[in-house]
Design a protein around this motif. Structure first.
Motif, mmCIF file in Angstrom:
data_model
loop_
_atom_site.group_PDB
_atom_site.id
_atom_site.type_symbol
_atom_site.label_atom_id
_atom_site.label_comp_id
_atom_site.label_asym_id
_atom_site.label_seq_id
_atom_site.Cartn_x
_atom_site.Cartn_y
_atom_site.Cartn_z
ATOM 1 N N PHE A 54 0.847 -1.197 0.000
ATOM 2 C CA PHE A 54 0.000 0.000 0.000
ATOM 3 C C PHE A 54 0.880 1.244 0.000
ATOM 4 N N ASP A 55 0.618 2.130 -0.955
ATOM 5 C CA ASP A 55 1.344 3.396 -1.061
ATOM 6 C C ASP A 55 0.446 4.520 -0.551
ATOM 7 N N ARG A 56 0.842 5.101 0.557
ATOM 8 C CA ARG A 56 -0.008 6.126 1.175
ATOM 9 C C ARG A 56 -0.106 7.384 0.320
ATOM 10 N N LYS A 57 0.948 7.742 -0.373
ATOM 11 C CA LYS A 57 0.924 8.983 -1.161
ATOM 12 C C LYS A 57 -0.053 8.889 -2.323
ATOM 13 N N SER A 58 0.033 7.818 -3.072
ATOM 14 C CA SER A 58 -0.833 7.672 -4.235
ATOM 15 C C SER A 58 -2.148 6.963 -3.919
ATOM 16 N N GLY A 59 -2.207 6.260 -2.784
ATOM 17 C CA GLY A 59 -3.406 5.522 -2.411
ATOM 18 C C GLY A 59 -3.582 4.215 -3.168
ATOM 19 N N SER A 60 -2.548 3.755 -3.858
ATOM 20 C CA SER A 60 -2.646 2.519 -4.638
ATOM 21 C C SER A 60 -2.443 1.318 -3.727
ATOM 22 N N LEU A 61 -3.103 0.239 -4.081
ATOM 23 C CA LEU A 61 -3.044 -1.001 -3.307
ATOM 24 C C LEU A 61 -2.804 -2.156 -4.255
ATOM 25 N N ALA A 62 -1.890 -3.043 -3.861
ATOM 26 C CA ALA A 62 -1.572 -4.228 -4.659
ATOM 27 C C ALA A 62 -1.479 -5.432 -3.736
ATOM 28 N N LEU A 63 -2.058 -6.539 -4.200
ATOM 29 C CA LEU A 63 -1.983 -7.804 -3.471
ATOM 30 C C LEU A 63 -1.029 -8.727 -4.209
ATOM 31 N N ILE A 64 0.041 -9.114 -3.550
ATOM 32 C CA ILE A 64 1.026 -10.023 -4.136
ATOM 33 C C ILE A 64 0.621 -11.442 -3.766
ATOM 34 N N CYS A 65 0.208 -12.207 -4.762
ATOM 35 C CA CYS A 65 -0.313 -13.552 -4.536
ATOM 36 C C CYS A 65 0.521 -14.590 -5.268
ATOM 37 N N GLU A 66 0.206 -15.815 -4.983
ATOM 38 C CA GLU A 66 0.858 -16.939 -5.635
ATOM 39 C C GLU A 66 0.528 -16.951 -7.128
ATOM 40 N N LEU A 67 1.531 -17.222 -7.956
ATOM 41 C CA LEU A 67 1.336 -17.270 -9.396
ATOM 42 C C LEU A 67 0.959 -18.684 -9.818
ATOM 43 N N MET A 68 -0.188 -18.822 -10.478
ATOM 44 C CA MET A 68 -0.662 -20.117 -10.953
ATOM 45 C C MET A 68 -0.448 -20.230 -12.464
#
Length: 420
Positions: free
Chosen positions: A71-85
């Motif tokens: 989570f980037d507080r400045k830009s407000g972007s959120l990313a979930l790093i998950c297992e690659l299938m």
């Protein structure tokens, strides 16, 4: 995200896009689900249902693994790093000319039912089970994309427009949001048929067409089912009676047990629909349960062999006091002697032998002190001989354990100033 390198785009949905990323820390590849929504605080991120669900459900062999939340507080972007299938079910069956073997279908459906059973037991239902959200890697199936999930215990009504139309249960179509976790089993049944036949079971164009296609195959529901649906629907509805043609047998490799489970999963009335834990016990999965049982048994044998090598006995150390630690070496030699048999310590108390000298623990009880004499110069005390009691008086063996009155005398009391 500076710790990851973008490799390529995997897919895109309404609320997110998925990228293939490589970690600069360990070199492994991951799937990055980048949210299109902007978030204002860490609290808002932590309250996201998908993150809460993945944290609660992980780890499980049939649930997509969440590795990291960025989570980037400045830009407000959120990313979930998950297992690659490797792929999803839709990519597996898309463009396929010949259906999968029933053994493969059984293997995938057993894992899907295990994933649904796990999330339902943890108070969550998915609400968007479809081939695109069921991922595969090396014959291991995992359920992903929990963006639409809800708590089993949350208050109804729920969102009406939920789940992809082809996999939407009748209670989602005919009520104002009054449905339960049983909707996941309906969707799984539709996926079941699609894996087996390579064709969707109810490919409706719109909601009315979706209901019509369901009635064409299953038939119109019983009046009691319609009455339950009408109680939670503002608009009244009635359907002309239709028997239904039954589930089309577009493939010949479906066994009677397979069709039995499929009919149980797409039962019109959710109260009569099979649950995930019941589906796992269906006769269709008998071979899968045997295979799983054998795998668990072999794992237990590997961890707990039938004739394990006996470790060095440690139980005697519990009976050795600080003053008697010098006895450990002699006790160990006796235990390691090849001719010695039986347990490392006596299971029953032996008869007391008064010949010889014995070393005492520093935890000797007061009752023994009345029999034992005090040692001198740090030497072990010598046992005093006990008085012989006639056999006629030994009517109760417990009486022998009581100390003689002479051995428990109180010290003489000296009066001082008229007070005791």
């Amino acid at each position: 995200m500076k710790n990851y390198k973008a490799i390529g785009k995997i897919g895109e949905g309404t609320f997110s896009e998925v990228m293939k990323m490589q970690s600069l820390r360990d070199g492994n590849y991951y799937a990055c689900k980048q949210m299109k929504q902007r978030f204002e605080s860490v609290e808002q991120v932590n309250n996201l249902r998908e993150i809460q669900a993945l944290r609660r459900l992980n780890p499980h062999p049939n649930i997509l693994t969440l590795h990291e939340v960025v989570f980037d507080r400045k830009s407000g972007s959120l990313a979930l790093i998950c297992e690659l299938m490797d792929m999803n079910i839709y990519e597996l069956i898309r463009g396929r000319r010949y259906p999968l073997s029933e053994k493969t279908i059984m293997h995938y459906m057993y894992q899907l039912c295990k994933s649904l059973d796990h999330i339902h037991r943890n108070g969550i239902f998915h609400r968007d089970v479809k081939p695109e959200n069921i991922l595969i890697k090396q014959d291991v199936l995992k359920l992903g994309d929990f963006g639409s999930c809800r708590s089993v215990y949350s208050k109804q009504p729920y969102t009406e427009y939920i789940s992809t139309r082809w996999y939407r249960a009748p209670e989602c179509l005919l009520t104002d949001g009054f449905y339960t976790y049983k909707m996941d089993l309906w969707s799984a049944g539709c996926v079941f048929y699609e894996i087996a036949s390579l064709q969707p079971l109810f490919p409706g164009v719109n909601e009315l067409d979706q209901i019509s296609r369901i009635h064409d195959v299953i038939g119109t529901p019983a009046q009691k089912t319609l009455t339950k649906f009408k109680q939670s629907r503002a608009m009244n509805f009635d359907f002309p009676f239709k028997r239904g043609s039954g589930i089309p047998l577009l493939t010949t490799n479906l066994s009677p047990q397979c069709l039995s489970l499929l009919h149980a999963m797409v039962a019109y009335d959710p109260d009569e629909r099979i649950a995930a834990h019941q589906a796992l016990q269906h006769p269709y999965f008998q071979e899968q349960r045997k295979t799983e049982k054998r795998a668990v048994g072999s794992h237990r044998k590997a961890c707990f062999p039938e004739h394990p090598v006996a470790p060095e006995p440690l139980s005697n150390s519990c009976w050795i006091s600080k003053e008697g630690r010098k006895q450990k070496q002699s006790l160990k030699q006796e235990e390691d002697h090849p001719k010695r048999q039986g347990p490392a310590y006596a299971m029953e108390l032996p008869k007391l032998k008064l010949s010889g000298v014995a070393k005492l623990s520093s935890y000797s009880s007061p009752t023994l002190q009345s029999v034992l004499g005090s040692g001198t110069h740090g030497k072990a005390p010598v046992l005093r001989p006990l008085k012989c009691i006639p056999a006629s008086k030994k009517t109760d063996p417990r009486k022998d354990l009581k100390p003689a009155p002479q051995q428990c005398r109180l010290p003489t009391i000296v009066r001082k100033g008229g007070r005791y």
